[in-house]
Write an enzyme that holds these catalytic residues in place. Structure first.
Site, PDB file in Angstrom:
ATOM      1  N   ASP A   1      52.174  54.185  27.086  1.00 33.64           N
ATOM      2  CA  ASP A   1      53.383  54.419  27.865  1.00 33.64           C
ATOM      3  C   ASP A   1      53.004  54.322  29.342  1.00 33.64           C
ATOM      4  O   ASP A   1      52.043  54.958  29.783  1.00 33.64           O
ATOM      5  CB  ASP A   1      53.928  55.817  27.547  1.00 33.64           C
ATOM      6  CG  ASP A   1      55.435  55.843  27.502  1.00 33.64           C
ATOM      7  OD1 ASP A   1      56.052  55.368  28.466  1.00 33.64           O
ATOM      8  OD2 ASP A   1      55.993  56.363  26.523  1.00 33.64           O
TER       9      ASP A   1
ATOM     10  N   ASP B   1      58.298  53.104  31.052  1.00 37.14           N
ATOM     11  CA  ASP B   1      59.265  54.176  31.234  1.00 37.14           C
ATOM     12  C   ASP B   1      60.241  53.882  32.380  1.00 37.14           C
ATOM     13  O   ASP B   1      59.812  53.507  33.474  1.00 37.14           O
ATOM     14  CB  ASP B   1      58.467  55.454  31.562  1.00 37.14           C
ATOM     15  CG  ASP B   1      59.308  56.704  31.495  1.00 37.14           C
ATOM     16  OD1 ASP B   1      59.761  57.055  30.407  1.00 37.14           O
ATOM     17  OD2 ASP B   1      59.508  57.338  32.564  1.00 37.14           O
TER      18      ASP B   1
ATOM     19  N   GLU C   1      61.952  50.192  29.325  1.00 32.62           N
ATOM     20  CA  GLU C   1      63.075  51.085  29.019  1.00 32.62           C
ATOM     21  C   GLU C   1      64.144  50.866  30.085  1.00 32.62           C
ATOM     22  O   GLU C   1      63.923  51.159  31.264  1.00 32.62           O
ATOM     23  CB  GLU C   1      62.613  52.539  29.031  1.00 32.62           C
ATOM     24  CG  GLU C   1      63.717  53.492  28.597  1.00 32.62           C
ATOM     25  CD  GLU C   1      63.505  54.936  29.035  1.00 32.62           C
ATOM     26  OE1 GLU C   1      64.101  55.837  28.430  1.00 32.62           O
ATOM     27  OE2 GLU C   1      62.744  55.170  30.014  1.00 32.62           O
TER      28      GLU C   1
ATOM     29  N   HIS D   1      61.877  59.423  21.046  1.00 32.16           N
ATOM     30  CA  HIS D   1      61.658  60.840  21.360  1.00 32.16           C
ATOM     31  C   HIS D   1      62.760  61.416  22.249  1.00 32.16           C
ATOM     32  O   HIS D   1      62.731  62.602  22.553  1.00 32.16           O
ATOM     33  CB  HIS D   1      60.302  60.983  22.052  1.00 32.16           C
ATOM     34  CG  HIS D   1      60.271  60.266  23.364  1.00 32.16           C
ATOM     35  ND1 HIS D   1      60.333  58.877  23.456  1.00 32.16           N
ATOM     36  CD2 HIS D   1      60.236  60.713  24.641  1.00 32.16           C
ATOM     37  CE1 HIS D   1      60.317  58.523  24.723  1.00 32.16           C
ATOM     38  NE2 HIS D   1      60.265  59.615  25.465  1.00 32.16           N
ATOM     39  N   ASP D   2      63.682  60.592  22.707  1.00 37.47           N
ATOM     40  CA  ASP D   2      64.788  61.078  23.545  1.00 37.47           C
ATOM     41  C   ASP D   2      66.098  61.135  22.767  1.00 37.47           C
ATOM     42  O   ASP D   2      67.126  61.525  23.340  1.00 37.47           O
ATOM     43  CB  ASP D   2      65.001  60.143  24.742  1.00 37.47           C
ATOM     44  CG  ASP D   2      63.815  60.125  25.692  1.00 37.47           C
ATOM     45  OD1 ASP D   2      63.133  61.160  25.814  1.00 37.47           O
ATOM     46  OD2 ASP D   2      63.577  59.073  26.314  1.00 37.47           O
TER      47      ASP D   2
HETATM   48  C1  NOJ Z   1      62.279  58.348  29.809  1.00 37.39           C
HETATM   49  C2  NOJ Z   1      61.424  59.017  28.796  1.00 37.39           C
HETATM   50  O1  NOJ Z   1      61.601  58.382  27.568  1.00 37.39           O
HETATM   51  C3  NOJ Z   1      61.822  60.468  28.799  1.00 37.39           C
HETATM   52  O2  NOJ Z   1      61.252  61.172  27.738  1.00 37.39           O
HETATM   53  C4  NOJ Z   1      61.435  61.042  30.124  1.00 37.39           C
HETATM   54  O3  NOJ Z   1      61.900  62.365  30.203  1.00 37.39           O
HETATM   55  C5  NOJ Z   1      62.035  60.243  31.275  1.00 37.39           C
HETATM   56  N1  NOJ Z   1      61.929  58.842  31.091  1.00 37.39           N
HETATM   57  C6  NOJ Z   1      61.327  60.570  32.548  1.00 37.39           C
HETATM   58  O4  NOJ Z   1      60.036  60.048  32.517  1.00 37.39           O
END
Ligand code: NOJ
Length: 536
Positions: A98, A194, A236, A308-309
């Site tokens: 990541d 990210d 992302e 994970h989000d």
């Molecule tokens: C996206 C990540 O997937 C998330 O888990 C994170 O909190 C935010 N970016 C900030 O890095």
């Protein structure tokens, strides 16, 4: 399109804190991942996307990095990392790290220096202003925090502990490029990047996502770093549409391999976003996914339901009670037969579900707590119970409960006390169970992966055309994948009822289905029934 190894790969995402603990401290670690590589090999994946394992104060579980070139002692050390890469390679599994470079932790030495004085050499590594504007943090509250040392505000799109790097500063660009190359030279398989869509921001114009400097910055990064290696890069990008996706992933533009787009993941968000969810409009889901299948031409898709989000897909758009197994398999089939690189999030392959903790305090996620402060406490947009409904349905901790390996103590995740409570359903839903039953969700994922990588249909699945059928059907998702050699029909009942299938077709073969006695011609589909046929 020129073929690339990652066109045909399946990626598995690991959230290290919650995967497998080998030290008894209740937190997963790199040695735990190494232990489970054979399990992942059995599943059949080719790539692991590892959520951050770098040194971090863990305010956002590693998405707040204090040293990009060190492993956090919670997870192990660089030797463990090298071993993971090596052991992965032995099994044909690449490790994608990541890359969190929109921001660092406030504990990063660059920020510690930066805040010391206005003329510190690191001052311009971050974004400082005399007056804040009204930009808000994704995690609630203002995106600016006052620092009394120098009497200025610094910008943080996320938590206060995650100051944004100043990408306008060429020195920052060089530092990051050097760091990226350092990792690439260690033999990793690429990067998941990210919130990469934020690095081109123009803060004074209040442009944060998709800023004007974004694509030039990525082209430069590609040239200086990963463009010189045969690796996978996935950005992302919450604000992408198919046109924007082509800017990122058209191979001729030399930016990224592919992006994660989230259009389908926001379809059931309400007026306050994820915290006020609404029912999914199924027709919209079909349209959005199909649009991406057909409109992203000079570029490459990624396919995912989970990370994970995000909440667990079987709880979100399947049925995590009566038809958990059927619906989890259905969701897998409908996604994995599309065009793009599929991503599986840990536990998805055994149908792990959302969790419901008794109180807010039991949740760990910085986003949940920050948003609670903002939405419930300060602005009173929602009452406590209303917000908690949002947390149960959409909160990120749904995805972060420890991996359920068996029905023993703490699900075989740890000998100690897990950092986040387990989902109590681990007695039933766990890897051991899944491996023992040849009709489990796990084996549907395994079959889908084999179909994509190692079957007569591989090329059709990876590169074939996509065509949506039954566009207006309120219950059934149906599409065709085809090339000069094969025509595959994928159909799925998205409901918990028996529904009519109003489709004429002549099947030559049933390739996969989630019911035992699927027939060659069905006029009805049972709850969540999903079938892949080869057509005559
Ligand atoms: C996206 C990540 O997937 C998330 O888990 C994170 O909190 C935010 N970016 C900030 O890095």
């Amino acid at each position: 399109m020129k073929k690339k190894w990652w066109h045909k790969s399946v990626v598995y995402q690991i959230y290290p804190k919650s995967f497998k603990d080998t030290t008894g401290n209740g937190i997963g670690d790199l040695k735990g991942i190494i232990k489970k590589l054979d399990y992942l090999k059995t599943l059949g994946i080719d790539v692991i996307w590892l959520s951050p394992v770098y040194q971090s104060p863990m305010e956002d579980n590693g998405y707040d990095i204090s040293d990009y070139q060190a492993i956090d002692p919670l997870f192990g050390d660089l030797d463990d990392m090298d071993l993971l890469i090596e052991e992965g390679n032995k099994r044909g599994i690449k490790i994608v790290m990541d890359l969190v470079v929109n921001h660092t932790s406030k504990e990063h030495k660059w920020f510690k220096e930066s805040r010391k004085s206005k003329d510190n050499p690191y001052r311009d590594y971050y974004i400082w202003r005399d007056e804040p504007n009204d930009l808000r943090s994704t995690f609630g509250g203002s995106a600016w925090t006052y620092d009394d040392k120098t009497n200025q505000y610094y910008f943080h799109n996320f938590a206060k502990g995650q100051p944004d790097l100043n990408w306008e500063n060429p020195v920052v660009q060089d530092e990051i490029h050097r760091m990226i190359n350092w990792w690439l030279d260690r033999g990793i398989g690429g990067f998941r990047m990210d919130v990469i869509d934020l690095i081109g921001k123009e803060i004074d114009k209040k442009i944060v996502g998709n800023g004007p400097r974004l694509h030039p910055l990525l082209q430069e990064m590609n040239k200086q770093t990963f463009g010189n290696y045969d690796v996978l890069t996935v950005g992302e990008t919450w604000g992408a549409n198919p046109h924007i996706a082509e800017l990122y992933s058209d191979p001729e533009r030399n930016e990224l391999s592919m992006i994660f787009q989230f259009e389908h993941m926001m379809l059931d968000w309400g007026p306050l976003g994820k915290w006020t969810p609404k029912d999914l409009d199924f027709i919209q889901l079909k349209n959005v996914l199909s649009k991406w299948q057909t409109e992203l031409k000079r570029g490459w898709n990624s396919l995912f339901w989970n990370n994970h989000d995000l909440p667990r897909i079987v709880s979100r758009w399947g049925d995590d009670k009566v038809y958990r197994v059927e619906s989890a398999k259905m969701l897998a089939i409908i996604l994995h037969m599309m065009k793009g690189t599929p991503y599986i999030y840990q536990g998805e392959e055994i149908g792990m579900t959302n969790v419901k903790f008794d109180s807010l305090e039991e949740y760990n996620d910085v986003e949940i707590h920050g948003s609670y402060q903002d939405i419930v406490v300060e602005n009173k947009y929602l009452k406590h119970n209303e917000f908690m409904q949002g947390v149960y349905q959409m909160g990120r901790d749904n995805a972060r409960t420890p991996m359920q390996w068996n029905d023993g103590k703490e699900a075989g995740f740890t000998e100690g006390t897990p950092w986040l409570k387990l989902n109590p359903n681990y007695k039933e839903i766990n890897v051991e169970n899944a491996l023992e039953r040849n009709n489990s969700i796990f084996y549907t994922y395994q079959s889908l992966i084999q179909l994509r990588k190692n079957s007569p249909y591989s090329d059709t699945i990876v590169y074939g055309e996509y065509k949506l059928l039954l566009n207006d059907d309120e219950n059934v998702f149906a599409y065709i994948r085809s090339d000069e050699n094969h025509e595959l029909l994928v159909i799925a009942n998205f409901t918990n009822e028996e529904v009519p299938l109003n489709l004429e077709y002549e099947a030559k073969k049933i390739i996969l289905s989630n019911y035992k006695d699927t027939s060659f011609k069905q006029s009805l589909l049972r709850p969540y029934e999903a079938i892949i046929y080869e057509l005559k």
